[in-house]
Motif scaffolding. Sequence first.
Motif, PDB file in Angstrom:
ATOM      1  N   GLU A   1       0.785  -0.695  -0.047  1.00  0.00           N
ATOM      2  CA  GLU A   1      -0.262   0.049   0.270  1.00  0.00           C
ATOM      3  C   GLU A   1       1.109   1.566  -0.201  1.00  0.00           C
ATOM      4  O   GLU A   1       0.015   2.283   0.065  1.00  0.00           O
ATOM      5  CB  GLU A   1      -0.750  -0.522   1.066  1.00  0.00           C
ATOM      6  N   LYS A   2       1.952   0.784  -0.141  1.00  0.00           N
ATOM      7  CA  LYS A   2       3.471   2.845   0.556  1.00  0.00           C
ATOM      8  C   LYS A   2       3.838   3.347  -0.651  1.00  0.00           C
ATOM      9  O   LYS A   2       3.899   4.463  -0.779  1.00  0.00           O
ATOM     10  CB  LYS A   2       4.193   2.440   1.012  1.00  0.00           C
ATOM     11  N   PHE A   3       3.058   1.868  -2.035  1.00  0.00           N
ATOM     12  CA  PHE A   3       3.081   2.733  -3.028  1.00  0.00           C
ATOM     13  C   PHE A   3       2.145   3.184  -4.661  1.00  0.00           C
ATOM     14  O   PHE A   3       1.688   3.155  -5.340  1.00  0.00           O
ATOM     15  CB  PHE A   3       3.976   1.236  -4.379  1.00  0.00           C
ATOM     16  N   ALA A   4       0.948   3.059  -3.558  1.00  0.00           N
ATOM     17  CA  ALA A   4      -1.057   3.065  -3.620  1.00  0.00           C
ATOM     18  C   ALA A   4      -1.037   4.454  -4.194  1.00  0.00           C
ATOM     19  O   ALA A   4      -0.494   5.033  -2.980  1.00  0.00           O
ATOM     20  CB  ALA A   4      -1.970   2.217  -3.565  1.00  0.00           C
ATOM     21  N   PHE A   5      -1.451   4.795  -5.174  1.00  0.00           N
ATOM     22  CA  PHE A   5      -2.483   6.234  -4.054  1.00  0.00           C
ATOM     23  C   PHE A   5      -3.680   6.132  -3.481  1.00  0.00           C
ATOM     24  O   PHE A   5      -3.395   7.269  -2.866  1.00  0.00           O
ATOM     25  CB  PHE A   5      -3.294   6.994  -6.141  1.00  0.00           C
TER      26      PHE A   5
END
Length: 207
Positions: free
Chosen positions: A16-20
């Motif tokens: 999730e840290k890479f998600a918009f």
Amino acid sequence: MKLHVHGVEQGQPIPEKFAFGVFNEQDHMSFGPNRNPELAWEEAPEGTRSFVVMMFDPDVPSVADDVNQEGKTIPADLPRVDFFHWLLVDVPASATRIPEGEDSDGVSPKGKQPGPGPIGTRGVNNYTQFLAGNPDMAGTYAGYDGPCPPWNDSIVHHYHFEVHALDVESLGLSGEFDGNDVREAMAGHVLASARVTGTYTLNPDLR
């Protein structure tokens, strides 16, 4: 050529840290950390003069009428189209990595400007079109903006991270160029390519 996307395993869910957008039980979705992952590549062929970095989702509904609509589900058999999330061109031939968070660290309402970035030149991603009708968010979105598939989609989305080694120093692109412009400009100039694919969904039934 080999590509490593740190934190993203081939065929596995993207953190999730890479998600918009991240799952939110009350509102279906809330903004995520939206950090670009670290990319590192090796074994570029002799004669490489620049790189193109791109990330795209080929599973985006071709018709957006039912996207994120209560009481509706986007059917699996709806035709799908590419949605570009990250475009960098004219990345120097000497480059072998892009650090995590270098091109994006958080959601930027109204977007980030295209043109020279920390590494290479940023193209315009498809959030520019997707958010055009939202007065709080509308703008030009360049560089990296991570996954945020429709929360009512019946399929898991796939995200292709790619690095392409080119035989030209520059693709000659400027202004608000998009993914199709990049593909057209680099045709005939690709010496080698590498890809890592991760998955992502906001549909609680698929998570």
